[in-house]
Design an enzyme around this catalytic site. Structure first.
Site, PDB file in Angstrom:
ATOM      1  CB  CYS A  82      32.019  13.054  45.811  1.00 23.40           C
ATOM      2  SG  CYS A  82      33.635  13.596  46.144  1.00 23.40           S
ATOM      3  CG  HIS A 169      36.691  13.915  42.559  1.00 21.39           C
ATOM      4  ND1 HIS A 169      35.464  13.316  42.177  1.00 21.39           N
ATOM      5  CD2 HIS A 169      36.386  14.858  43.412  1.00 21.39           C
ATOM      6  CE1 HIS A 169      34.411  14.037  42.413  1.00 21.39           C
ATOM      7  NE2 HIS A 169      34.960  14.963  43.181  1.00 21.39           N
ATOM      8  CD  GLU A 171      36.379  10.678  39.722  1.00 19.27           C
ATOM      9  OE1 GLU A 171      36.821  10.018  40.713  1.00 19.27           O
ATOM     10  OE2 GLU A 171      35.385  11.592  39.827  1.00 19.27           O
ATOM     11  CB  SER A 223      34.808  14.391   7.694  1.00 18.74           C
ATOM     12  OG  SER A 223      35.410  13.833   8.945  1.00 18.74           O
ATOM     13  N   GLY A 224      37.447  12.482   6.990  1.00 13.02           N
ATOM     14  CA  GLY A 224      38.956  12.746   7.101  1.00 13.02           C
ATOM     15  C   GLY A 224      39.241  12.693   8.805  1.00 13.02           C
ATOM     16  N   GLY A 225      38.347  12.897   9.448  1.00 12.26           N
ATOM     17  CA  GLY A 225      38.262  13.142  10.636  1.00 12.26           C
ATOM     18  C   GLY A 225      38.126  11.692  11.424  1.00 12.26           C
ATOM     19  CB  VAL A 226      39.435  10.560  14.891  1.00 13.28           C
ATOM     20  CG1 VAL A 226      39.638   8.907  15.466  1.00 13.28           C
ATOM     21  CG2 VAL A 226      40.976  11.303  14.779  1.00 13.28           C
ATOM     22  CG  ASP A 227      34.754  10.285  16.055  1.00  8.57           C
ATOM     23  OD1 ASP A 227      35.709  10.094  16.351  1.00  8.57           O
ATOM     24  OD2 ASP A 227      34.179  11.525  16.347  1.00  8.57           O
ATOM     25  CB  SER A 229      39.001   7.690   9.457  1.00  3.41           C
ATOM     26  OG  SER A 229      39.091   9.093   8.800  1.00  3.41           O
TER      27      SER A 229
END
Ligand code: XMP
Length: 512
Positions: A82, A169, A171, A223-227, A229
């Site tokens: 584009c 696009h 993507e 924290s128990g969050g994904v990142d 952990s």
């Protein structure tokens, strides 16, 4: 560190991160750069190719984004999408016309030439368009390789170089090419070796962490969050007992959060996790605080205080590990360069400033889906890895107004019922984020023979790709009825369950 990479230049398209993720799906490392950073690049060594994103601007009067000559010195493959295609046309003296209407939505693409970027595609296919200006005359020495039903010049190629422009696009999933256009660009044109695999990422990071940290000690707020952990898991793999994780219970976590974390890491031998119960301190400081931003500030500050206190107990700690991921990096870079892109940053409990710790961010180059794959490969319980995001201030932004322990206890129970039922009915993974909100108002109900007078909760469930916009999840009515009945029956303090059906915008995902 990266032997080969593709650059994605971000001209402000809402799809830039998606382009980068598509490249990564082809096991190829890529970086998103601003146009300003592109101009500053001195050489293209190690650069396999460059993709120019779309964007909201017009190339017609705007010279800010002229492409640097360096891009054309070697035969580095170039793909303009584009706005990116219009930049290429401008550089090679094609004609671009301003248009009063946008060509937006689905269009039928007809392929005119068999060129590598279109390999493996049907002769006609549906693509997704979103552009204002159009190329009306292609530059000399370029050919049209595909058009749309509206006869716009939808894809072009230089006759003697690997320079491509496409007006749609590739993507987005609405372009029905099954990812082949980006695949072709990355693999056939840029000739990527495809070495950006989960296994390689882990191996590289492990040696990188070892090299950096040597015999020092690292602390990490888990924290128990994904990142956080996954950051813990990869650092543990690299340096084992030199890592200490600190898990702070602020009294605003979901039900059995600590147990979930313990379970998530059950296969990690000798991982050191210190669990700190600081609920009283947090809730005490929140006493009487009602404004959402004030609540966030109190929690952020308290987190730092507790973290600092605990980490001082760990001898020889020289590093602070954080689960920063690539979208955080791109967004903070973009917001410092383009004021209009500024979006508030949510992370609670940033860096304790005067601790003099060096930062270790092993996930800095990864997208969320890559982080999840890493987590699974590293052996974290998949239930922990696939959990919906949970905000740093926790239940404090889901309890309207003043936060009280009793409210948090009620909310935890209701939320647990909701989330468990989503799992039971196989809805959890179809939703991007779901939770329950507590309203400190009372409503009358009847239970058995008596009159009850309890609180009201609302269910919130949204579908979103980037959490910047979101749609309410469309529940089957039977599910709503069942979950509402269960919550009211099982949580005596709740007399009524509502459903939040607001989109973002104009609402936000959280209620505060
Ligand atoms: P909103 O409510 O802004 O939420 O639409 C978008 C995403 O951000 C999360 N969120 C936060 N995360 N600290 C966090 O760590 C915060 O203060 C915070 N506020 C919102 C929210 O859960 C959603 O995923």
């Amino acid at each position: 560190m990266h032997e080969e990479k593709i650059l994605v230049i971000d001209y402000g398209s809402q799809y830039t991160q998606l382009i980068a993720r598509r490249i990564r799906e082809n096991n190829t490392y890529c970086e998103v750069l601003s146009p300003e950073s592109l101009i500053k690049i001195k050489n293209l060594d190690n650069i396999l190719g460059v993709i120019l994103s779309g964007g909201p601007n017009s190339v017609i009067e705007n010279n800010n984004y002229d492409l640097p000559d360096l891009l054309f010195k070697k035969n580095t493959p170039l793909l303009g999408i584009c706005f990116g295609m219009q930049l290429i046309c401008k550089k090679f003296n094609g004609k671009i016309q301003e248009s009063t209407s946008r060509e937006y939505g689905k269009a039928k693409l007809e392929i005119k030439k068999d060129v590598p970027i279109l390999n493996g595609l049907n002769k006609t296919l549906e693509v997704w368009m979103s552009h204002g200006d159009s190329v009306t005359e292609i530059p000399n020495n370029f050919s049209v390789i595909a058009t749309t039903n509206k006869k716009s010049l939808s894809a072009i190629k230089s006759n003697d170089r690997e320079i491509y422009g496409i007006q749609f696009h590739p993507e987005v999933t609405h372009t029905l090419d099954e990812g082949k256009i980006i695949y072709n660009f990355v693999n056939k044109i840029c000739r990527s070796k495809g070495e950006w695999t989960t296994k390689n990422i882990i191996d590289n990071q492990v040696s990188h962490i070892r090299e950096k940290v040597q015999s020092d000690h690292v602390i990490l707020g888990l924290s128990g969050g994904v990142d956080s952990s996954v950051a813990a898991a990869i650092i543990h793999k690299a340096i084992q007992s030199q890592l200490t994780c600190i898990f702070i219970d602020n009294g605003l976590l979901r039900l059995n959060e600590k147990e979930q974390v313990e379970k998530g890491f059950k296969d990690f031998k000798n991982i050191k996790i210190i669990y700190v119960d600081a609920a009283k301190l947090f809730l005490g400081r929140l006493n009487g605080v009602t404004d959402p931003e004030d609540k966030r500030k109190v929690i952020g500050k308290t987190f730092i205080d507790v973290f600092e206190r605990e980490s001082k107990k760990i001898k020889n700690a020289k590093w602070l590990a954080q689960g920063t991921i690539y979208p955080d990096v791109i967004e903070s870079a973009a917001s410092s360069e383009n004021a209009h892109l500024i979006k508030s940053h949510h992370n609670v409990g940033g860096l304790p400033k005067d601790m003099n710790l060096k930062l270790l961010e092993p996930l800095r180059e990864l997208f969320k889906d890559e982080v999840r794959k890493l987590g699974i490969e590293l052996g974290i319980d998949s239930k922990l890895i696939n959990r919906h995001p949970f905000p740093g201030p926790g239940l404090a932004v889901r309890i309207l107004g003043e936060v009280k322990t009793e409210y948090a206890d009620i909310l935890r129970q209701a939320d647990d019922i909701f989330i468990k039922m989503l799992h039971e009915k196989n809805l959890y993974n179809k939703i991007s984020q779901a939770f329950t909100v507590f309203m400190p108002v009372k409503s009358v109900g009847v239970t058995g023979d008596g009159r009850s007078y309890g609180n009201v909760v609302s269910l919130r469930a949204v579908k979103t790709i980037d959490f910047m916009t979101a749609k309410p999840f469309n529940f089957p009515f039977e599910f709503l009825e069942e979950v509402s009945t269960k919550i009211i029956n099982d949580v005596p303090d709740i007399s009524r369950v509502c459903l939040d059906i607001s989109s973002k915008p104009p609402a936000t995902i959280e209620w505060e």
